[in-house]
Enzyme design. Structure first.
Site, PDB file in Angstrom:
ATOM      1  CG  ASP A 132      -0.140   0.301   2.506  1.00 48.80           C
ATOM      2  OD1 ASP A 132      -0.306   1.398   3.077  1.00 48.80           O
ATOM      3  OD2 ASP A 132       0.651  -0.563   2.934  1.00 48.80           O
ATOM      4  CB  SER A 133       0.934   4.249   0.669  1.00 50.31           C
ATOM      5  OG  SER A 133       1.287   5.607   0.611  1.00 50.31           O
TER       6      SER A 133
END
Length: 381
Positions: free
Chosen positions: A214-215
Site C-alpha cells: 500500500d502507498s
C-alpha cells in the site's frame, strides 16, 4: 529542500490537528517543543508533515507509525506469525503469516511449528508496508492486523517486509531491502534448500507468487516487479500478480483529474526529494512509471496487475493513469482498476471494519485466488 528554522507554533497546531484526523491508527503524541533536552534551540532541517521532523543535528522525531506488536497466533483468525531477522546489521527482517489449515482430521495441527497437510501448498504473498518511505513497520498494529486478515481470507503464506526508512536511510535503501527479502523468500521456499525456513520450504508455492503493498509499499511492489523483469531468472518462481493498493506515484506534469495546485505539487516534489536525497528526479520511472515509453512496460514481469484507488485521495488520478498507460503500452497481461468513492488514502487500514474496507479486501482476495487459475509470466530475462 530544507525547511529551516525552529518548528513554528502554526506547524505545531497543524500537527496536533493531524493527530485527530489520524486517530483511527493511533492518536499522535503531543507535538515536540523546539528545544532539545539541554534547553538550547534545535533548528529544524525538514518538517515532513505529519510524519516526522528532521532536526539539523540529525535527530529524527516521528509522530506516528512507531508502535509495534509481537508476532503471535491471532485469536480471531487463527493465523500464526513469527519474525525472522535477515540482516541484523541493517535491521532487515520479515514477519511471516501462516493461516490455520482446514481440519481434515480430529487432531488439531500444530500451526506454530508450520504443520500443514503435504498437499496444501499456499500462494506466496510478499507484502511491503506503506508510510511515505519514512514511517510505519511490518510489526505495527496496523499491518499486523491487515496481514492476519489477508492471510486468513486469501489463504496465503504472507511475508511482510521490515525495510529501512528515510531519512536515516534514503532511497534506494528500501528498494534494496525489498529485493533482498524477495530473494530470501524465494530461496527459502525451495524444498531442497539447505537450512531453509520451515514455513516457506514446506508450504509456499513459488509458482503462485504475488507482490503487494500500500502507498509507498505499492511503489516498492511495482519496482520489484520491474527489477524482476530486468534481473531474472528465478528458477521455478513466477509472479502471478502485483496488487498496488493506493500506490505512491507522482510526476512533474499533472495527469488527467490530478490536482494542478502549484503548492501541492511543489510539496510532493520536495517530500520525494527528501526521501531519496535528490537521487531520483520526480519523473524518474521509480516514482513516475506513467512517463515510461511503452516498450519499457514489457519489463513488468507479472501476469496480472491490480491497482486500487480511493476517490478523495490526491494520488488517485496517478493510479488511474498507471492502469491506462499499462493497458495502452501493449504489455502482455491483465490490468484491473478498483476505485472506492468517497474515501481517503489507505482508508482500509484506518477503518478496517467498515463495509468498504471489507469489499476492498474481497477484491484483493479474489485477485489472488483468480491468479491461481491464470498463466503467469516467468521471471526470466
Amino acid at each position: 529542500m530544507a525547511a529551516a528554522g525552529s518548528l513554528s507554533s502554526a506547524l505545531l497546531l497543524l500537527l496536533n490537528m493531524a493527530g485527530a484526523l489520524l486517530a483511527p491508527r493511533g492518536a499522535l503524541p503531543p507535538a515536540p517543543a523546539s528545544t532539545d533536552a539541554g534547553g538550547a534551540d534545535e533548528d529544524v532541517d525538514f518538517f515532513f508533515f505529519p510524519f516526522l521532523v528532521l532536526y539539523k543535528s540529525g535527530r529524527v522525531r516521528r509522530f506516528m507509525g512507531t508502535d509495534t506488536v509481537p508476532a503471535s497466533t491471532d485469536p480471531a483468525t487463527g493465523v500464526a506469525s513469527r519474525d525472522v531477522i535477515l540482516d541484523a546489521a541493517s535491521g532487515l527482517a520479515v514477519r511471516l503469516y501462516l493461516p490455520s489449515p482446514p481440519l481434515a482430521t480430529n487432531r488439531t495441527p500444530d500451526v506454530a511449528s508450520g504443520e500443514l497437510e503435504l498437499d496444501q501448498r499456499l500462494p506466496l504473498v510478499v507484502f511491503y508496508h506503506g508510510g511515505a518511505f519514512v514511517t510505519e513497520s511490518a510489526f505495527s498494529p496496523t499491518y499486523h492486523r491487515y496481514l492476519n486478515a489477508l492471510a486468513s481470507r486469501a489463504r496465503v503464506l504472507a511475508v511482510s517486509v521490515e525495510y529501512r526508512l528515510a531519512p536515516e536511510h534514503r532511497l534506494p535503501a528500501a528498494y534494496d531491502d525489498a529485493w533482498a527479502a524477495l530473494r530470501w523468500a524465494l530461496a527459502n521456499a525451495r524444498p531442497d534448500a539447505p537450512a531453509a525456513d520451515p514455513w516457506l520450504s514446506r508450504h509456499a508455492d513459488v509458482t503462485r507468487l504475488f507482490l503487494a503493498g500500500d502507498s509507498a509499499g505499492g511503489n516498492i511492489a511495482h519496482n520489484m516487479a520491474m527489477r524482476a523483469g530486468r534481473e531474472g531468472p528465478y528458477g521455478g518462481a513466477a509472479i502471478r500478480g502485483v496488487a498496488l493498493l493506493d500506490p505512491y506515484f507522482w510526476g512533474k506534469r499533472a495527469v488527467p483529474a490530478e490536482t494542478t495546485d502549484e503548492e501541492t505539487r511543489q510539496w510532493k516534489e520536495r517530500t520525494w526529494s527528501f526521501v531519496c536525497a535528490g537521487r531520483y528526479g520526480v519523473d524518474d520511472p521509480v516514482i513516475n512509471p506513467v512517463a515510461m515509453p511503452p516498450e519499457e512496460w514489457a519489463r513488468l514481469a507479472v501476469g496480472r496487475v491490480l491497482v486500487t484507488v480511493a476517490g478523495k485521495d490526491v494520488l488517485a488520478a496517478r493510479g488511474r493513469a498507471y492502469v491506462h498507460a499499462l493497458r495502452a503500452s501493449g504489455w502482455r497481461g491483465e490490468a484491473e482498476l478498483y476505485e472506492t468513492p468517497g474515501e481517503y488514502h489507505v482508508y482500509f487500514l484506518d477503518k478496517p471494519d467498515s463495509e468498504k474496507a471489507a469489499m476492498e479486501m474481497e477484491v484483493v482476495v479474489d485477485f489472488i485466488n483468480g491468479g491461481q487459475r491464470n498463466s503467469a509470466l516467468r521471471m526470466d530475462s
